[in-house]
Design a protein around this motif. Structure first.
Motif, mmCIF file in Angstrom:
data_model
loop_
_atom_site.group_PDB
_atom_site.id
_atom_site.type_symbol
_atom_site.label_atom_id
_atom_site.label_comp_id
_atom_site.label_asym_id
_atom_site.label_seq_id
_atom_site.Cartn_x
_atom_site.Cartn_y
_atom_site.Cartn_z
ATOM 1 N N GLU A 39 -1.027 12.117 5.328
ATOM 2 C CA GLU A 39 -0.209 10.959 5.012
ATOM 3 C C GLU A 39 0.549 11.192 3.699
ATOM 4 O O GLU A 39 0.091 11.896 2.804
ATOM 5 N N ASP A 40 1.696 10.566 3.614
ATOM 6 C CA ASP A 40 2.533 10.779 2.446
ATOM 7 C C ASP A 40 1.905 10.137 1.221
ATOM 8 O O ASP A 40 0.977 9.332 1.304
ATOM 9 N N LEU A 41 2.422 10.535 0.074
ATOM 10 C CA LEU A 41 1.824 10.111 -1.187
ATOM 11 C C LEU A 41 1.982 8.612 -1.422
ATOM 12 O O LEU A 41 1.137 7.995 -2.076
ATOM 13 N N VAL A 42 3.045 8.001 -0.902
ATOM 14 C CA VAL A 42 3.250 6.584 -1.123
ATOM 15 C C VAL A 42 2.172 5.774 -0.428
ATOM 16 O O VAL A 42 1.555 4.874 -1.000
ATOM 17 N N ALA A 43 1.917 6.081 0.853
ATOM 18 C CA ALA A 43 0.865 5.371 1.578
ATOM 19 C C ALA A 43 -0.500 5.639 0.961
ATOM 20 O O ALA A 43 -1.346 4.742 0.889
ATOM 21 N N ALA A 44 -0.742 6.870 0.513
ATOM 22 C CA ALA A 44 -2.022 7.178 -0.131
ATOM 23 C C ALA A 44 -2.199 6.389 -1.419
ATOM 24 O O ALA A 44 -3.312 5.956 -1.743
ATOM 25 N N GLU A 45 -1.108 6.158 -2.158
ATOM 26 C CA GLU A 45 -1.209 5.381 -3.392
ATOM 27 C C GLU A 45 -1.535 3.917 -3.090
ATOM 28 O O GLU A 45 -2.323 3.284 -3.794
ATOM 29 N N TYR A 46 -0.937 3.364 -2.038
ATOM 30 C CA TYR A 46 -1.263 1.989 -1.654
ATOM 31 C C TYR A 46 -2.738 1.869 -1.275
ATOM 32 O O TYR A 46 -3.405 0.894 -1.648
ATOM 33 N N ARG A 47 -3.247 2.839 -0.538
ATOM 34 C CA ARG A 47 -4.649 2.771 -0.137
ATOM 35 C C ARG A 47 -5.576 2.975 -1.338
ATOM 36 O O ARG A 47 -6.644 2.369 -1.411
ATOM 37 N N ARG A 48 -5.177 3.828 -2.276
ATOM 38 C CA ARG A 48 -6.014 4.038 -3.460
ATOM 39 C C ARG A 48 -6.092 2.760 -4.282
ATOM 40 O O ARG A 48 -7.172 2.386 -4.765
ATOM 41 N N ARG A 49 -4.980 2.077 -4.458
ATOM 42 C CA ARG A 49 -5.006 0.818 -5.195
ATOM 43 C C ARG A 49 -5.838 -0.229 -4.463
ATOM 44 O O ARG A 49 -6.528 -1.029 -5.094
ATOM 45 N N ALA A 50 -5.765 -0.247 -3.140
ATOM 46 C CA ALA A 50 -6.537 -1.229 -2.379
ATOM 47 C C ALA A 50 -8.034 -0.969 -2.503
ATOM 48 O O ALA A 50 -8.831 -1.907 -2.603
ATOM 49 N N GLU A 51 -8.446 0.285 -2.514
ATOM 50 C CA GLU A 51 -9.869 0.598 -2.556
ATOM 51 C C GLU A 51 -10.478 0.387 -3.940
ATOM 52 O O GLU A 51 -11.695 0.488 -4.089
ATOM 53 N N GLU A 52 -9.650 0.106 -4.955
ATOM 54 C CA GLU A 52 -10.189 -0.172 -6.283
ATOM 55 C C GLU A 52 -10.997 -1.468 -6.315
ATOM 56 O O GLU A 52 -11.765 -1.695 -7.242
ATOM 57 N N VAL A 53 -10.824 -2.319 -5.296
ATOM 58 C CA VAL A 53 -11.559 -3.580 -5.278
ATOM 59 C C VAL A 53 -13.054 -3.351 -5.082
ATOM 60 O O VAL A 53 -13.874 -4.217 -5.420
ATOM 61 N N ALA A 54 -13.442 -2.180 -4.557
ATOM 62 C CA ALA A 54 -14.867 -1.894 -4.365
ATOM 63 C C ALA A 54 -15.598 -1.688 -5.690
ATOM 64 O O ALA A 54 -16.827 -1.721 -5.707
ATOM 65 N N THR A 55 -14.876 -1.483 -6.785
ATOM 66 C CA THR A 55 -15.504 -1.278 -8.093
ATOM 67 C C THR A 55 -15.624 -2.568 -8.903
ATOM 68 O O THR A 55 -15.997 -2.511 -10.067
ATOM 69 N N LEU A 56 -15.304 -3.706 -8.313
ATOM 70 C CA LEU A 56 -15.430 -4.967 -9.040
ATOM 71 C C LEU A 56 -16.890 -5.238 -9.387
ATOM 72 O O LEU A 56 -17.780 -4.990 -8.572
ATOM 73 N N PRO A 57 -17.169 -5.755 -10.584
ATOM 74 C CA PRO A 57 -18.559 -6.135 -10.900
ATOM 75 C C PRO A 57 -19.005 -7.297 -10.027
ATOM 76 O O PRO A 57 -18.248 -8.244 -9.787
ATOM 77 N N LEU A 58 -20.235 -7.235 -9.555
ATOM 78 C CA LEU A 58 -20.747 -8.260 -8.654
ATOM 79 C C LEU A 58 -21.099 -9.523 -9.427
ATOM 80 O O LEU A 58 -21.456 -9.466 -10.609
ATOM 81 N N PRO A 59 -21.017 -10.686 -8.776
ATOM 82 C CA PRO A 59 -21.514 -11.912 -9.418
ATOM 83 C C PRO A 59 -23.013 -11.824 -9.667
ATOM 84 O O PRO A 59 -23.708 -10.941 -9.157
ATOM 85 N N GLY A 60 -23.519 -12.745 -10.477
ATOM 86 C CA GLY A 60 -24.938 -12.731 -10.809
ATOM 87 C C GLY A 60 -25.826 -12.872 -9.597
ATOM 88 O O GLY A 60 -25.565 -13.695 -8.703
#
Length: 685
Positions: free
Chosen positions: A443-464
């Motif tokens: 896949e081209d770099l543009v689509a890969a960048e969109y997916r990389r930004r989307a997957e950053e949500v998995a690193t959010l700190p969890l609620p208590g």
């Protein structure tokens, strides 16, 4: 233009199923099927997985989907919808730069005025001493003070303006960072659509036939969505039931806002393999040739002659960019630019003949050229002339034997047998590739960048007290559907969604361990009588319409019972007193008898009856000569000795009326042979 507009169907997001990581979205679109059956369904996000597109026609219709593929379009962005916050940030940044420049100029003026000093003229050798003009000195000092007073006042105003602009810039930048990713962030808007070809018996071939109106469902997978469960428990004292509201904290950064969608939550893993492994047979006997791969065949003979007319027409004209310049950026999903064929290799020793293909499917590669002695040439220089080998010195190391040539049918990999992912190379590809099937390019770099930004949500700190669904679900997968539609923006922050209300059994009990501490703790005994599991997560406990605390609810399987602690109960008191009597028994005092007695007193100062569970323990032994006799009406835990109860745990369950008291007497006797007794040891613990 009317025909083009009729072929574009606007889609609306109808439902979303959020998995442990990622989501599956379903969009609905409809319209009249044109005569050629080709339509475009718009509104798809830029981060979707192109291999997960699924389209079907809803309802009992004779129209079916013949072809579906993902296409990317680029056009000017709507100035009203895109860049509002971004333009505000750019404006404030420019204003801050201008204010900082004005502040610096004012600082320069202050330094210039502060540097004014009276300089006497240069005195010559023969000149007499001159008197100091005091009035001039004082006039200069007054001038400097007056100018510095005005300059400092102006400097304070400029610094205050700069601080205000910097504050506004930080606020705007924070709003832009937290804004939904559905907003277009560039002057050129890139849209993704599904190009469909509809066919079937109902699609008329005659242009005079009326068009058919159908509704299609488009399903696709997107990364960048996570969820964790949460609960709100409501209970009234004296009731044997309560209300447990299942909620979820959902965060998504998929690039599209989920507005008014039906939300489902699942603990399954979208990236888990679903294909079955292949079990190969084991044969005993004579060696047999390996069977050829199923569905694979050699490239046809004379494939290079198929493009002879295309090559004779000459090179294609350049449509974009200057000749010899770097190629322009390619949009998402576009094919990479054709790579010119490499120059012919020099005909050296061991080089293959000119025109021999360099790549291709397995089986089309020739055997590597070999040196004298049968050793192949190194892969790093397949077309370079190999120097002659020097004869080995007497007594030197013996060269390794040449490797055995690979025989038998070709063995293509699983990627080359995945025909759904193979792409037919066109005439603009390399000579060794065109006309053959190869795995699709990355896949081209543009689509890969969109997916990389989307997957950053998995690193959010969890609620208590929150736990990931895959950690609490165990080996089973569960799905929960919301009863009402919800709105979840694509901003990468946690949003609470109410799913469903679950009736549960509740009872208030008080637990104390007086041998450890004289504090009585209030607990809620929660029983799950439904057919669905309750995953681990935070639970907000409300008793009699008053918020008590937020506790951690463990995973509760269907039919399971768990306790939720509410903290110390000051209105229920407990005291404990112990006695020890030591004696001997048996012939000549051969057995030491340790008689332990426990006295527990309970007092209820509440205005309602309560149930108190008193936990005690008796010693355990693995010696057959040591006997332990219990003297109490306590009982062992119903669940046995597990993680909650240590070995030797005993329970008293007492019902206390309002303002009542109770006394509990118990104990145990330990009989130890005199030979195993400790001389001078502590026998009271």
């Amino acid at each position: 233009m009317a025909a083009e507009a009729a072929q574009r169907w606007e889609s609306t997001l109808d439902s979303v199923v959020v998995y442990a990581q990622g989501a599956v979205c379903r969009r609905l679109a409809g319209g009249r099927v044109p005569q050629d059956g080709r339509v475009r369904v718009t509104g798809l996000p830029r981060s979707l997985d192109t291999g997960s597109l699924r389209v079907r026609v809803l309802g009992a219709s004779a129209v079916r989907v013949v072809e579906a593929r993902v296409e990317v379009e680029a056009g000017p962005a709507n100035s009203e919808d895109s860049g509002g916050l971004r333009r505000e940030v750019e404006r404030l940044r420019a204003a801050c730069s201008a204010a900082e420049a004005r502040r610096d100029r004012q600082l320069g003026l202050v330094e210039e005025v502060a540097g004014l000093r009276p300089v006497p003229p240069t005195r010559r050798r023969d000149d007499p001493h001159r008197g100091t003009p005091t009035d001039s000195w004082l006039a200069l000092a007054d001038f400097v003070d007056e100018r510095l007073t005005g300059s400092h006042a102006r400097l304070v105003e400029l610094e205050e303006e700069l601080r205000r602009l910097e504050h506004d810039l930080r606020v705007a930048a924070d709003r832009l960072e937290r804004a939904s990713t559905d907003m277009v962030s560039a002057q050129v808007a890139t849209t993704v659509c599904a190009a469909l070809t509809l066919g079937g018996d109902a699609v008329a071939e005659d242009t005079a036939a009326p068009e058919i109106e159908v509704e299609v469902e488009v399903e696709y997978r997107v990364p960048g969505a996570v969820w964790v469960p949460a609960y709100r428990l409501t209970h009234r004292q004296g009731d044997d039931s309560g209300s447990l509201v299942l909620r979820a904290s959902v965060a998504q950064r998929t690039g599209e806002d989920w507005t008014g969608v039906r939300v489902g939550l699942s603990t399954a893993d979208l990236r888990r393999r679903t294909d079955l492994p292949k079990l190969r047979s084991i044969r005993i006997g004579r060696r047999q040739p390996a069977p050829g791969p199923s569905g694979w065949r050699e490239p046809p003979a004379g494939l290079a002659d198929l493009f002879a007319g295309y090559d004779a027409a000459g090179p294609r004209p350049v449509t974009a960019g200057r000749a010899g310049s770097a190629p322009l950026a390619v949009a998402i999903g576009s094919q990479p630019a054709a790579v010119p064929p490499p120059p012919p290799a020099p005909q050296g020793y061991g080089a293959p003949p000119a025109g021999l293909p360099v790549g291709g499917p397995p089986g089309s590669m020739p055997r590597p050229a070999s040196r004298p002695g049968g050793r192949p040439l190194p892969r790093s220089a397949p077309f370079a002339a190999a120097p002659p080998m020097a004869p080995a010195a007497p007594g030197g190391p013996v060269p390794p034997p040449p490797p055995e040539p690979v025989t038998g049918p070709p063995r293509p990999s699983g990627t080359e047998l995945d025909y759904a992912a193979l792409v037919l190379s066109g005439p603009d590809e390399q000579r060794s590739r065109r006309g053959r099937l190869f795995p699709a390019a990355a896949e081209d770099l543009v689509a890969a960048e969109y997916r990389r930004r989307a997957e950053e949500v998995a690193t959010l700190p969890l609620p208590g007290c929150a736990v990931r669904p895959r950690e609490s679900a165990g080996s089973f997968d569960h799905r929960f559907d919301a009863t009402a539609r919800a709105d979840i923006p694509s901003d990468g922050t946690w949003h609470t969604v109410t799913l469903v209300e679950i009736p549960v059994g509740l009872s208030t009990e008080y637990v104390c361990v007086p041998s450890v501490e004289t504090t009585v703790y209030a607990t809620l005994v929660l029983s799950n009588a439904t057919d669905r599991a309750l995953l681990a997560g935070p639970v907000e406990v409300t008793v009699d319409d008053e918020f008590v605390l937020t506790a951690a609810l463990p995973t509760l399987a269907p039919g399971g019972v768990r306790r939720v602690g509410l903290g110390p109960a000051e209105s229920v008191r407990v005291t404990r007193r112990t006695e020890l009597h030591e004696s001997t028994s048996g012939l000549r005092g051969s057995t030491t008898v340790l008689d332990h007695r426990v006295h527990v007193q309970l007092a209820n100062r509440l205005g309602r009856p309560v149930t108190v569970e008193v936990r005690e323990r008796v010693p355990v032994t693995s010696e057959p000569d040591v006997r332990i006799e219990e003297r109490a009406d306590w009982s062992a835990p119903n669940g046995g000795e597990g993680p909650e109860h240590t070995p030797g745990t005993r329970l008293w369950r007492v019902d206390l009326p309002a303002g009542g008291t109770a006394a509990l007497d118990g104990g145990y006797v330990i009989r130890i042979p005199a030979g195993k007794a400790l001389a001078g040891g502590n026998r009271r613990s």
